[in-house]
Design a protein around this motif. Structure first.
Motif, PDB file in Angstrom:
ATOM      1  N   GLU A  63       0.830  -1.201   0.000  1.00 19.75           N
ATOM      2  CA  GLU A  63       0.000   0.000   0.000  1.00 19.75           C
ATOM      3  C   GLU A  63       0.868   1.257   0.000  1.00 19.75           C
ATOM      4  O   GLU A  63       1.861   1.349   0.716  1.00 19.75           O
ATOM      5  N   GLU A  64       0.480   2.217  -0.824  1.00 23.44           N
ATOM      6  CA  GLU A  64       1.222   3.472  -0.931  1.00 23.44           C
ATOM      7  C   GLU A  64       0.566   4.530  -0.055  1.00 23.44           C
ATOM      8  O   GLU A  64      -0.649   4.729  -0.113  1.00 23.44           O
ATOM      9  N   ASN A  66       1.007   8.598   1.931  1.00 21.75           N
ATOM     10  CA  ASN A  66       1.694   9.884   1.914  1.00 21.75           C
ATOM     11  C   ASN A  66       2.834   9.879   2.924  1.00 21.75           C
ATOM     12  O   ASN A  66       2.724   9.296   4.007  1.00 21.75           O
ATOM     13  N   ARG A  95       9.043   4.710  -5.721  1.00 24.26           N
ATOM     14  CA  ARG A  95       7.885   4.245  -6.474  1.00 24.26           C
ATOM     15  C   ARG A  95       8.086   4.621  -7.943  1.00 24.26           C
ATOM     16  O   ARG A  95       8.643   5.668  -8.262  1.00 24.26           O
ATOM     17  N   LYS A  99       0.920   7.499 -10.645  1.00 20.54           N
ATOM     18  CA  LYS A  99       0.077   7.287  -9.478  1.00 20.54           C
ATOM     19  C   LYS A  99      -1.382   7.474  -9.855  1.00 20.54           C
ATOM     20  O   LYS A  99      -1.774   8.500 -10.417  1.00 20.54           O
ATOM     21  N   ARG A 100      -2.206   6.468  -9.546  1.00 21.69           N
ATOM     22  CA  ARG A 100      -3.622   6.542  -9.867  1.00 21.69           C
ATOM     23  C   ARG A 100      -4.377   7.281  -8.778  1.00 21.69           C
ATOM     24  O   ARG A 100      -4.096   7.127  -7.594  1.00 21.69           O
ATOM     25  N   PRO A 118      -1.476   0.118  -5.909  1.00 21.58           N
ATOM     26  CA  PRO A 118      -0.239   0.824  -5.548  1.00 21.58           C
ATOM     27  C   PRO A 118       0.844   0.630  -6.596  1.00 21.58           C
ATOM     28  O   PRO A 118       0.949  -0.428  -7.221  1.00 21.58           O
ATOM     29  N   ARG A 119       1.638   1.666  -6.785  1.00 25.47           N
ATOM     30  CA  ARG A 119       2.744   1.580  -7.733  1.00 25.47           C
ATOM     31  C   ARG A 119       3.831   0.651  -7.189  1.00 25.47           C
ATOM     32  O   ARG A 119       3.963   0.437  -5.980  1.00 25.47           O
TER      33      ARG A 119
END
Length: 224
Positions: A63-64, A66, A95, A99-100, A118-119
């Motif tokens: 999981e990406e 912040n 990464r 990014k979506r 996630p990237r």
């Protein structure tokens, strides 16, 4: 003259010959020879580029968030797999890809508000042995997930794979697609090379080009 310069020069010569309005009888053969040389140089260039990635791995499924610390994530992955590694063994971690947005959904504008995929996390290590240890441990620990990583949401499975050049990544994807269609049991990569084998007791084949895909799987639809 390096491979890149030789390749550019030969491609220009091929184009110049093809652009000639009236071609003498011997030119088509010359063009084929030049094209064969171009193809060979492209393979050499791809092999060289792949060698430059020999200390890198690609981690997917994490999981990406912040303000995340990619180096710390790489170390957590190593620890989860039982590999002794700390931040000093990591040259860089970042990464890659686009990014979506959270509401991208299927890309049609009608997303469901869920988080995008996630990237991938690309990690460059100080030594090749660290990469080999991670890949070996990942093969043994299939099903390893992010429990204990203190990430939001439920634990997710993560995957550690070799970092491939764009060309090898495309070949691997197409080989897996055709292998699945034709019930080939083994499609894999090792040291950046793509291999295919129908059964455990049959010959393995190295896939280096689109032509190899056609020769191995015997279909003209491979490049579609």
């Amino acid at each position: 003259m390096g491979i890149d310069d030789r390749l550019t020069s030969l491609e220009q010569r091929v184009q110049a010959l093809e652009d000639q309005p009236v071609q003498p009888a011997g030119v088509p053969h010359d063009i084929q020879d030049l094209m064969n040389t171009v193809d060979r140089l492209k393979l050499e260039l791809n092999d060289r580029d792949q060698e430059l990635l020999s200390t890198e791995v690609e981690i997917t499924g994490i999981e990406e968030t912040n303000n995340e610390n990619p180096v710390h994530l790489a170390v957590l992955v190593a620890q989860k797999l039982g590999v002794e590694m700390d931040s000093t063994d990591v040259v860089s971690a970042e990464r890659v890809g686009v990014k979506r947005a959270p509401n991208d959904g299927d890309g049609s504008g009608g997303g469901d508000g869920s988080a995008g995929r996630p990237r991938a996390l690309v990690v460059r290590l100080t030594r090749r042995v660290h990469r080999d240890n991670l890949l070996r441990a990942a093969r043994r620990a299939r099903g390893a997930d992010t429990s204990g990583f203190e990430l939001p949401g439920a634990p997710r499975r993560f995957y550690v794979n070799e970092r491939l050049t764009r060309n090898n990544r495309q070949l691997f994807y197409k080989a897996r697609r055709e292998g699945a269609r034709l019930n080939w049991r083994y499609i894999w990569t090792r040291d950046g090379r793509v291999y295919a084998r129908r059964q455990s007791n049959t010959q393995s084949h190295r896939v280096r080009s689109e032509d190899d895909l056609v020769k191995i799987f015997g279909v003209a639809s491979v490049g579609s």
